[in-house]
Design a protein around this motif. Sequence first.
Motif, short mmCIF file in Angstrom:
data_model
loop_
_atom_site.label_atom_id
_atom_site.label_comp_id
_atom_site.label_asym_id
_atom_site.label_seq_id
_atom_site.Cartn_x
_atom_site.Cartn_y
_atom_site.Cartn_z
N LEU A 1 0.92 -1.28 -0.04
CA LEU A 1 0.03 0.06 0.29
C LEU A 1 0.87 1.22 0.08
O LEU A 1 0.15 2.47 0.08
CB LEU A 1 -0.81 -0.24 1.31
N HIS B 1 0.17 4.22 -1.97
CA HIS B 1 -1.10 5.13 -1.52
C HIS B 1 -0.87 6.18 -0.62
O HIS B 1 -1.52 7.02 -0.66
CB HIS B 1 -2.19 4.29 -1.19
N ASN C 1 -9.17 -2.07 6.96
CA ASN C 1 -8.93 -0.59 6.73
C ASN C 1 -7.93 0.12 7.18
O ASN C 1 -7.30 -0.13 8.21
CB ASN C 1 -10.25 0.29 7.19
N THR D 1 -10.77 -4.19 -3.22
CA THR D 1 -9.75 -2.98 -2.54
C THR D 1 -10.45 -1.60 -2.98
O THR D 1 -10.79 -1.40 -4.43
CB THR D 1 -8.37 -3.13 -3.17
N VAL E 1 -10.02 2.39 -2.63
CA VAL E 1 -9.28 3.47 -2.18
C VAL E 1 -9.98 4.92 -2.15
O VAL E 1 -10.65 5.01 -3.31
CB VAL E 1 -8.06 3.67 -3.21
N ALA F 1 -4.74 9.63 -0.75
CA ALA F 1 -5.49 8.60 -0.22
C ALA F 1 -5.82 8.64 1.21
O ALA F 1 -4.95 9.07 2.00
CB ALA F 1 -4.72 7.33 -0.45
N VAL G 1 -7.74 2.97 2.71
CA VAL G 1 -7.57 2.04 1.64
C VAL G 1 -8.30 0.77 2.39
O VAL G 1 -7.89 0.23 3.72
CB VAL G 1 -6.21 1.52 1.56
#
Length: 249
Positions: free
Chosen positions: A122, A125, A153, A217, A219, A227, A230
């Motif tokens: 991740l 992001h 999350n 997924t 975002v 972001a 996520v």
Amino acid sequence: MTSFAPDSIVLNRKLPLWYQVSQSLRASILGRSPQDPLRLPTEEQLAGHYGVSVLTMRQALKELEEEGLITRHRRRGTFIEPHARRGAPVRLLGSVDAIVAQQSGMTTELLEHGRGPVPAGLAEHFPDLAEVATYHRLRSDEKTGEPTNHARNYVRPALADRIDLQDLVRWPMTKVLRDVVGADISRITDTVTARLADPETARLLEVPLLSPILHYTGVTYDAQGRALDVAVIHYRGDCFSFTVTLDAT
């Protein structure tokens, strides 16, 4: 008789109004408290609440009736169906309220929460963060108690500081961020793939190892393109289908 009070919504004129209204009302219905009334306001009252025509409202209610969330009785009114099966479709049409509706209407258990380094997968992001807040929840069918999906999350710490854990038991993360925390949500991107259940997912969802699941997924971005959250969700393949409807206009 007191009527159920749905949440408000800011309509996006680029999307079908009936769909946005149906998804907003669906999210309100699925996220209601047990003590809330089952009777809905009249078509005219709902149309005024959402700022749409009665014809648009009627089309939105027809969608919910076909799904089995409401029943309509001539002269008596429209009522929420308290025992309707929840969460079967994963249907998206580009609105935040569609995401909220998708995540609503189940019994939710918060398994764990805390903070830790940004997971390697991740990092793209959250390039400006060293750590994120994490929340792991298990959702089950209200009627049968059968587990249907589990979600992780990953949220910006500045937002997590304002999250009440009890809100995460009652509502989806998207609703908490938008309506409780006040985050400026600009868009949400969604990716769904077919996978086989790993040992943890098989245990939590009570399915055989390597059973088919839907790996989702989502975002969530603010207006600056950052972001905010996520969400990684594993849905039982035998409980959910995934449908995308594209507006050709």
